[in-house]
Design a protein around this motif. Structure first.
Motif, PDB file in Angstrom:
ATOM      1  N   PHE A  36       6.370  11.276  13.214  1.00 50.74           N
ATOM      2  CA  PHE A  36       5.140  11.588  12.896  1.00 50.74           C
ATOM      3  C   PHE A  36       5.383  13.300  13.180  1.00 50.74           C
ATOM      4  O   PHE A  36       4.923  13.913  12.231  1.00 50.74           O
ATOM      5  CB  PHE A  36       4.052  11.115  13.227  1.00 50.74           C
ATOM      6  N   SER A  37       5.765  13.565  14.299  1.00 53.64           N
ATOM      7  CA  SER A  37       5.901  14.833  14.713  1.00 53.64           C
ATOM      8  C   SER A  37       6.830  15.589  14.149  1.00 53.64           C
ATOM      9  O   SER A  37       6.906  16.898  13.902  1.00 53.64           O
ATOM     10  CB  SER A  37       5.890  15.033  16.249  1.00 53.64           C
ATOM     11  N   LEU A  86       6.941   5.380   4.675  1.00 51.67           N
ATOM     12  CA  LEU A  86       7.253   4.207   4.484  1.00 51.67           C
ATOM     13  C   LEU A  86       8.645   3.823   5.197  1.00 51.67           C
ATOM     14  O   LEU A  86       9.484   4.594   4.952  1.00 51.67           O
ATOM     15  CB  LEU A  86       7.324   3.577   3.007  1.00 51.67           C
ATOM     16  N   PHE A  87       8.468   2.999   6.170  1.00 50.39           N
ATOM     17  CA  PHE A  87       9.558   2.667   7.043  1.00 50.39           C
ATOM     18  C   PHE A  87      10.092   1.328   6.093  1.00 50.39           C
ATOM     19  O   PHE A  87       9.442   0.200   6.266  1.00 50.39           O
ATOM     20  CB  PHE A  87       9.299   1.987   8.420  1.00 50.39           C
ATOM     21  N   VAL A  88      11.129   1.355   5.681  1.00 53.31           N
ATOM     22  CA  VAL A  88      11.779   0.187   5.127  1.00 53.31           C
ATOM     23  C   VAL A  88      12.876  -0.647   6.241  1.00 53.31           C
ATOM     24  O   VAL A  88      13.789   0.302   6.498  1.00 53.31           O
ATOM     25  CB  VAL A  88      12.590   0.434   3.903  1.00 53.31           C
ATOM     26  N   TYR A  89      12.759  -1.680   6.651  1.00 55.73           N
ATOM     27  CA  TYR A  89      13.825  -2.101   7.632  1.00 55.73           C
ATOM     28  C   TYR A  89      14.461  -3.360   7.236  1.00 55.73           C
ATOM     29  O   TYR A  89      14.142  -4.071   6.155  1.00 55.73           O
ATOM     30  CB  TYR A  89      12.768  -2.567   8.820  1.00 55.73           C
ATOM     31  N   LYS A 129      -1.861   2.881  12.653  1.00 60.31           N
ATOM     32  CA  LYS A 129      -3.351   2.765  12.453  1.00 60.31           C
ATOM     33  C   LYS A 129      -4.099   3.904  12.780  1.00 60.31           C
ATOM     34  O   LYS A 129      -5.081   4.457  12.238  1.00 60.31           O
ATOM     35  CB  LYS A 129      -3.880   1.431  13.427  1.00 60.31           C
ATOM     36  N   ALA A 130      -3.614   4.346  13.974  1.00 66.57           N
ATOM     37  CA  ALA A 130      -4.195   5.644  14.765  1.00 66.57           C
ATOM     38  C   ALA A 130      -3.916   6.962  13.832  1.00 66.57           C
ATOM     39  O   ALA A 130      -5.005   7.813  13.446  1.00 66.57           O
ATOM     40  CB  ALA A 130      -3.725   6.004  15.951  1.00 66.57           C
ATOM     41  N   TYR A 131      -2.635   6.939  13.036  1.00 64.26           N
ATOM     42  CA  TYR A 131      -2.400   8.127  12.161  1.00 64.26           C
ATOM     43  C   TYR A 131      -3.353   7.683  10.793  1.00 64.26           C
ATOM     44  O   TYR A 131      -3.595   8.875   9.972  1.00 64.26           O
ATOM     45  CB  TYR A 131      -0.863   8.155  12.032  1.00 64.26           C
ATOM     46  N   PHE A 132      -3.200   6.711  10.479  1.00 60.63           N
ATOM     47  CA  PHE A 132      -4.252   6.392   9.338  1.00 60.63           C
ATOM     48  C   PHE A 132      -5.624   7.179   9.388  1.00 60.63           C
ATOM     49  O   PHE A 132      -6.059   7.714   8.175  1.00 60.63           O
ATOM     50  CB  PHE A 132      -4.492   4.682   9.054  1.00 60.63           C
ATOM     51  N   ALA A 133      -6.093   7.111  10.538  1.00 60.67           N
ATOM     52  CA  ALA A 133      -7.322   7.617  10.845  1.00 60.67           C
ATOM     53  C   ALA A 133      -7.389   9.185  10.523  1.00 60.67           C
ATOM     54  O   ALA A 133      -8.440   9.862  10.345  1.00 60.67           O
ATOM     55  CB  ALA A 133      -8.002   7.594  12.286  1.00 60.67           C
ATOM     56  N   GLN A 134      -6.195   9.902  10.883  1.00 59.80           N
ATOM     57  CA  GLN A 134      -5.906  11.228  10.458  1.00 59.80           C
ATOM     58  C   GLN A 134      -5.679  11.667   9.019  1.00 59.80           C
ATOM     59  O   GLN A 134      -5.245  12.757   8.827  1.00 59.80           O
ATOM     60  CB  GLN A 134      -4.844  11.689  11.392  1.00 59.80           C
ATOM     61  N   GLY A 135      -5.697  10.605   8.219  1.00 58.34           N
ATOM     62  CA  GLY A 135      -5.389  10.646   6.853  1.00 58.34           C
ATOM     63  C   GLY A 135      -3.868  10.369   6.530  1.00 58.34           C
ATOM     64  O   GLY A 135      -3.613  10.934   5.127  1.00 58.34           O
ATOM     65  N   ASN A 141      -0.742   7.607   5.703  1.00 57.93           N
ATOM     66  CA  ASN A 141      -0.636   5.981   5.236  1.00 57.93           C
ATOM     67  C   ASN A 141       0.973   5.847   5.771  1.00 57.93           C
ATOM     68  O   ASN A 141       1.951   6.440   4.999  1.00 57.93           O
ATOM     69  CB  ASN A 141      -0.719   5.757   4.087  1.00 57.93           C
ATOM     70  N   ILE A 142       1.117   5.241   7.060  1.00 58.43           N
ATOM     71  CA  ILE A 142       2.445   4.876   7.323  1.00 58.43           C
ATOM     72  C   ILE A 142       2.246   3.287   7.290  1.00 58.43           C
ATOM     73  O   ILE A 142       1.673   2.769   7.791  1.00 58.43           O
ATOM     74  CB  ILE A 142       2.486   5.149   8.758  1.00 58.43           C
ATOM     75  N   ASN A 143       3.430   2.785   6.588  1.00 61.75           N
ATOM     76  CA  ASN A 143       3.557   1.351   6.281  1.00 61.75           C
ATOM     77  C   ASN A 143       4.930   0.783   6.574  1.00 61.75           C
ATOM     78  O   ASN A 143       5.915   1.557   6.771  1.00 61.75           O
ATOM     79  CB  ASN A 143       3.201   1.162   4.908  1.00 61.75           C
ATOM     80  N   PHE A 144       5.131  -0.308   6.421  1.00 62.41           N
ATOM     81  CA  PHE A 144       6.403  -0.995   6.979  1.00 62.41           C
ATOM     82  C   PHE A 144       6.561  -2.239   5.835  1.00 62.41           C
ATOM     83  O   PHE A 144       5.927  -2.846   5.483  1.00 62.41           O
ATOM     84  CB  PHE A 144       6.304  -1.606   8.482  1.00 62.41           C
TER      85      PHE A 144
END
Length: 371
Positions: free
Chosen positions: A277-278, A290-293, A307-313, A315-318
């Motif tokens: 993120f940083s 998107l993290f593809v694993y 979830k915390a970063y979603f609140a900041q706008g 979308n981080i998904n896996f």
């Protein structure tokens, strides 16, 4: 008067199924990062190995591998005597080659002969100086004798296995210099796709296999759905930080980042999400990440950080590469899957893709098509 009974030592009985298993297990180790003992053996015997693996007489290296397998199974056998008529401690080199060595080399697409005991080493020959005069490549045969001596010098099973792994690494390198023909995907059921993808991504590739699989999915969507994307893929060894790229694969639309994708074989935990993120997401304003694993599910704290970063706008998904691909393939029709097959083939058939990865493709696809 008692009759004296003389018991002769029985001839060595090679377990051919065990020989096949040994070759396959050792091959897996040879295709990965080599143990220090294997590297040391290759270094110590570099001249002899270079000679035998550059020889036009393929039989030399093939019988050497057979001798190593025989030595692994029975340290009391005489690996210089590959014909059973040559003594009680001899072994059947030809049968070992026909049942294990030769089929193994063919299955791994390694250049080999139709059988060393049908060509170079016929007529009850031994792997000794006596045979040298009748051979064309005497330097190669001298290298064979030298390497047989290294086999005779070890007695522990792990020491013999070290030599087998080293020889297989040389066979793999030999194959890298040849052309491996990729088997095309004709038509697969969805369950066959899943099997193919799961088996393929388990092959160690330094991250290249999952990268190509991910590229194939999004490239197919772009082409079939006329999405208007520009897709950029990082070189496999390039550091994102050094290039400023948001991820391993970045999708642009109308000049802006549509989605950034990080493809990983490593576990994803909360600290990694924070670091990404940083260093990538905020710096590039990548709102869709998107993290593809491959195998390891994201840690619970990774999901919490997302979830915390979603609140900041953001979308981080896996998504696992297999599940992602299957869902996309299910959303399309036969033409879509054909386009995906063609893109996959194009990526894996590229000249700079290692032969080991192409062999992994062929193995995985053959198994899936037979299911």
């Amino acid at each position: 008067m008692k009759r004296l009974t003389i018991r002769r030592k029985s001839k060595m009985a090679i377990d051919y199924e065990q020989a096949k298993a040994l070759l396959n297990n050792s091959y897996e180790k040879a295709a990965q990062e080599l143990p220090a003992a294997v590297t040391q053996y290759i270094t110590d015997n570099k001249d002899a190995l270079d000679t035998i693996f550059s020889s036009k007489t393929q039989s030399y290296r093939e019988v050497l591998l057979g001798c190593a397998v025989a030595r692994y199974q029975d340290r009391n056998c005489n690996i210089r005597h590959p014909y059973v008529k040559q003594g009680e401690d001899a072994f059947n080199g030809r049968t070992l080659d026909e049942k294990a060595i030769n089929p193994f080399l063919f299955s791994k697409q390694i250049p080999c002969s139709k059988g060393p005991y049908l060509a170079t080493f016929r007529r009850n020959v031994t792997f000794t100086e006596d045979t040298r005069d009748g051979l064309r490549d005497k330097e190669g045969f001298d290298a064979l004798l030298s390497l047989i001596s290294t086999l005779e010098a070890v007695s522990e099973s792990d020491e013999v296995e070290t030599i087998i792994i080293a020889l297989l690494k040389c066979f793999i390198d030999l194959r890298e210099q040849s052309i491996v023909r990729l088997v095309p995907i004709r038509r697969l059921r969805i369950d066959q796709y899943r099997m193919f993808l799961n088996k393929l991504q388990h092959r160690q590739s330094g991250g290249l296999i999952p990268m190509l699989l991910t590229d194939a999915v999004f490239s197919t969507i772009n082409g079939q759905m006329n999405a208007g994307w520009t897709i950029e893929r990082q070189e496999i060894n390039a550091a994102d930080g050094a290039t400023g790229a948001p991820g391993d694969i970045t999708i642009y639309k109308d000049g802006a980042i549509f989605k950034a994708i990080e493809v990983t074989e490593r576990p994803i935990d909360g600290s990694r999400v924070d670091s990404t993120f940083s260093t990538k997401i905020t710096l590039n304003n990548a709102a869709e990440y998107l993290f593809v694993y491959t195998n390891d599910l994201p840690r619970e704290n990774a999901l919490e950080r997302a979830k915390a970063y979603f609140a900041q706008g953001y979308n981080i998904n896996f998504a696992s590469i297999t599940d992602l691909t299957i869902h996309i393939l299910l959303s399309g029709d036969e033409a879509f899957r054909t386009a995906y097959n063609e893109r996959m083939f194009e990526l894996f058939n590229a000249q700079d893709v290692q032969a080991t990865i192409k062999v992994a493709w062929n193995d995985a696809l053959t198994e899936a098509m037979q299911a």
